[in-house]
Design a protein around this motif. Structure first.
Motif, PDB file in Angstrom:
ATOM      1  N   PRO A  83      19.840  99.211  -1.416  1.00 27.48           N
ATOM      2  CA  PRO A  83      19.224  99.102   0.288  1.00 27.48           C
ATOM      3  C   PRO A  83      17.813  99.212   0.384  1.00 27.48           C
ATOM      4  CG  PRO A  83      20.470 101.104  -0.080  1.00 27.48           C
ATOM      5  CD  PRO A  83      20.613 100.427  -1.447  1.00 27.48           C
ATOM      6  N   ASP A 119      28.183  96.983   6.624  1.00 24.46           N
ATOM      7  CA  ASP A 119      28.565  96.955   5.240  1.00 24.46           C
ATOM      8  C   ASP A 119      28.260  98.341   4.543  1.00 24.46           C
ATOM      9  OD1 ASP A 119      29.553  96.052   2.873  1.00 24.46           O
ATOM     10  OD2 ASP A 119      27.739  95.137   2.177  1.00 24.46           O
ATOM     11  N   ASN A 120      29.459  98.986   4.317  1.00 23.93           N
ATOM     12  CA  ASN A 120      29.220 100.181   3.816  1.00 23.93           C
ATOM     13  C   ASN A 120      28.202 101.115   4.313  1.00 23.93           C
ATOM     14  OD1 ASN A 120      30.988 100.183   1.305  1.00 23.93           O
ATOM     15  ND2 ASN A 120      29.683  98.461   0.771  1.00 23.93           N
ATOM     16  N   CYS A 121      28.042 101.346   5.572  1.00 23.09           N
ATOM     17  CA  CYS A 121      27.130 101.995   6.461  1.00 23.09           C
ATOM     18  C   CYS A 121      27.593 103.479   6.498  1.00 23.09           C
ATOM     19  CB  CYS A 121      27.421 101.517   8.095  1.00 23.09           C
ATOM     20  SG  CYS A 121      26.262  99.765   8.330  1.00 23.09           S
ATOM     21  N   LYS A 133      25.453  91.000  -0.450  1.00 17.11           N
ATOM     22  CA  LYS A 133      25.427  90.196   0.829  1.00 17.11           C
ATOM     23  C   LYS A 133      26.543  89.172   0.646  1.00 17.11           C
ATOM     24  CE  LYS A 133      22.400  87.660   3.893  1.00 17.11           C
ATOM     25  NZ  LYS A 133      20.858  87.236   3.890  1.00 17.11           N
ATOM     26  N   GLU A 170      33.555  96.440  10.386  1.00 17.76           N
ATOM     27  CA  GLU A 170      33.145  97.397   9.291  1.00 17.76           C
ATOM     28  C   GLU A 170      33.833  97.306   8.187  1.00 17.76           C
ATOM     29  OE1 GLU A 170      32.528 101.600  10.972  1.00 17.76           O
ATOM     30  OE2 GLU A 170      33.555 100.829  12.814  1.00 17.76           O
ATOM     31  N   ALA A 182      29.644  90.504   1.710  1.00 14.41           N
ATOM     32  CA  ALA A 182      29.813  91.014   3.240  1.00 14.41           C
ATOM     33  C   ALA A 182      30.072  89.797   3.943  1.00 14.41           C
ATOM     34  CB  ALA A 182      28.645  91.867   3.438  1.00 14.41           C
ATOM     35  N   SER A 197      24.800  90.644   8.166  1.00 14.13           N
ATOM     36  CA  SER A 197      25.043  91.571   7.451  1.00 14.13           C
ATOM     37  C   SER A 197      24.055  92.754   7.471  1.00 14.13           C
ATOM     38  CB  SER A 197      25.215  91.149   5.730  1.00 14.13           C
ATOM     39  OG  SER A 197      25.503  92.006   4.994  1.00 14.13           O
ATOM     40  N   ARG A 221      23.442  97.066   6.712  1.00 11.57           N
ATOM     41  CA  ARG A 221      23.816  98.217   5.971  1.00 11.57           C
ATOM     42  C   ARG A 221      22.720  99.391   6.257  1.00 11.57           C
ATOM     43  NH1 ARG A 221      24.573  99.466  -0.637  1.00 11.57           N
ATOM     44  NH2 ARG A 221      25.140 101.731  -0.483  1.00 11.57           N
ATOM     45  N   ASN A 222      22.920 100.342   7.208  1.00 12.25           N
ATOM     46  CA  ASN A 222      22.255 101.373   7.768  1.00 12.25           C
ATOM     47  C   ASN A 222      21.026 100.764   8.430  1.00 12.25           C
ATOM     48  OD1 ASN A 222      24.091 103.300   6.820  1.00 12.25           O
ATOM     49  ND2 ASN A 222      23.032 103.809   4.971  1.00 12.25           N
ATOM     50  N   ILE A 275      29.908  94.889  -4.212  1.00 10.27           N
ATOM     51  CA  ILE A 275      28.670  94.999  -3.283  1.00 10.27           C
ATOM     52  C   ILE A 275      27.519  93.788  -3.267  1.00 10.27           C
ATOM     53  CG2 ILE A 275      26.571  96.573  -3.133  1.00 10.27           C
ATOM     54  CD1 ILE A 275      28.372  98.877  -4.424  1.00 10.27           C
TER      55      ILE A 275
END
Length: 435
Positions: free
Chosen positions: A417, A90-92, A119, A110, A122, A58, A60-61, A117
């Protein structure tokens, strides 16, 4: 008047002694864990065959680090045709997905969902996509890593031994790739090394259940199939899964020879946000699973009863005992100073109890930190000076859990994050671990 003061002092002392005895009785078994690790070697396993695995990451950015993890998986001393890598972007808002594809991920899913929201959501999303597109590949277990991890070259070879031995889930040795950044990252690193060495290894040796911890673990495909995916969505989904597994009478294993390197926060703000979420998540798991664990102590099959007790002590809000003790004695001092209670020996007794509580907590943490640092000395990638220096900052790092635990009682927590930026040379890290 003297009898009244003595009566009040006796009450204060009795309260403090009672709290101390309760804590000692509940957790004294962990001293036996330390004795076990220092006197007995963990059991060794060998695999009769290589198994087929899916990896779920998982992310995210995570553009700065995702490539290192995938590269470390692709250079494993394990047949590559038996490992497929799936990244859940995940929501990148960056190019994590494209970087993961270029680095060698089997597929990238994606996900964009602002309502659910975390982990756990995801992982469930990724698992279902794998079932839709790759069900015919017959994965026998699913590994879960965080995007900032890197793996020792023998990680899959060693974990395969545990799965081949019949484990339904297993955690691994959690090291740090940035121990030396500062006292915050070192505090995390020592805590996770202690968890691996003096909790997980002891549990493995004594044939009781471990707990998965955030990253670096596998779950057998049959377990996820039984539950219809990843169905654990509290703030600490790893501990929730562990509690449910132990309640079900299953044993989570541990592999001391499979080493994973994790990136730790280096700012107090990130550290506060992360540990605040963990504290809130532990409260959630305690609220949802404590009664079932308590029942399991008496009703589970004989070999699984102690695991229920151990997990109950793991999720129990023990830090609140420290907070209650300090709060109680602080209240006594305040009332005495304001004239509502007799002063003198009352104040001395309460102040000494507060000092005793904090001093013993720091001393205990220093001993744990020192024991962990010296036994795991060769696995800590830093200078001798920093290893010694951070022995003395570790207790203060642990002290910061007190306000975190207190705030978590009243404030809502959300997933926030944490930036990961530390890229490491996987080959050099693996060479260092083999020295």
């Amino acid at each position: 008047m003297l009898d009244q003061i003595l009566s009040q002092v006796t009450f204060v002392d009795a309260f403090n002694i009672g709290v101390f005895l309760a804590f000692t009785i509940c957790y004294v078994y962990q001293f036996f864990y330390i004795f076990t690790v220092l006197t007995r070697k963990p059991p060794k396993q060998e695999a009769k065959k290589n198994h087929r695995y899916a990896v779920m990451i998982s992310a995210r950015n995570e553009i700065a680090v995702i490539g290192d993890l995938i590269h470390s998986i692709r250079m494993q001393n394990y047949p590559q045709e038996l490992i497929d890598i799936f990244v859940i972007a995940d929501n990148c808002t960056d190019d994590t997905a494209s970087v993961a594809r270029s680095a060698g991920a089997t597929d990238v899913f994606e996900r964009f969902n602002k309502d659910y929201i975390g982990k756990g959501y995801a992982l469930d999303f990724g698992y279902k996509r794998i079932q839709q597109r790759y069900a015919d590949r017959g994965y026998e277990a699913y590994f879960v890593f965080d995007a900032d991890n890197v793996l020792d070259v023998n990680y899959f070879r060693e974990m395969n031994k545990v799965y081949d031995g019949g484990a339904v889930a297993s955690t691994s040795y959690r090291n740090s790739k940035n121990y030396g950044s500062n006292w915050i990252s070192a505090g995390y690193a020592v805590w996770f090394l202690r968890e691996a060495k003096y909790l997980s290894q002891a549990r493995l040796t004594l044939n009781t259940s471990c707990a998965i911890s955030g990253t670096g673990f596998f779950i057998a495909a049959e377990v996820l199939e039984k539950h219809g995916g990843w169905k654990w969505h509290l703030l600490t989904e790893d501990i929730e899964f562990s509690a449910q597994t132990i309640i079900d009478g299953k044993r989570i294993s541990y592999c001391p020879t499979a080493m994973l390197y994790d990136e730790q926060p280096i700012t107090f703000k990130d550290s506060w946000n992360q540990r605040f979420r963990w504290a809130k998540g532990f409260y959630q798991v305690f609220a949802h699973y404590s009664w079932k664990l308590l029942k399991g102590i008496f009703t589970n099959k004989k070999g699984a009863r102690f695991a229920c007790y151990d997990m109950l002590m793991t999720i129990a809000p023990a830090m609140l005992l420290t907070i209650i003790t300090i709060g109680f004695n602080g209240t006594i001092v305040a009332l005495a100073l304001l004239g509502y209670m007799s002063a003198g020996s009352m104040i001395v007794s309460s102040l000494s109890s507060m000092f005793f509580c904090l001093f013993n907590y720091c001393l205990f943490m220093f001993i744990l930190g020192a024991l962990t640092t010296f036994t795991e000395w060769n696995n800590i990638h830093s200078t001798t000076g920093k290893k010694i220096k951070y022995l003395f900052t570790f207790p203060f790092f642990m002290l910061t859990y007190i306000p975190i635990a207190l705030v978590a009682l009243f404030k809502k927590a959300k997933w926030k994050p944490i930036s990961h930026t530390i890229s490491v040379d996987v080959e050099e890290m693996s060479k260092a671990s083999q020295k």
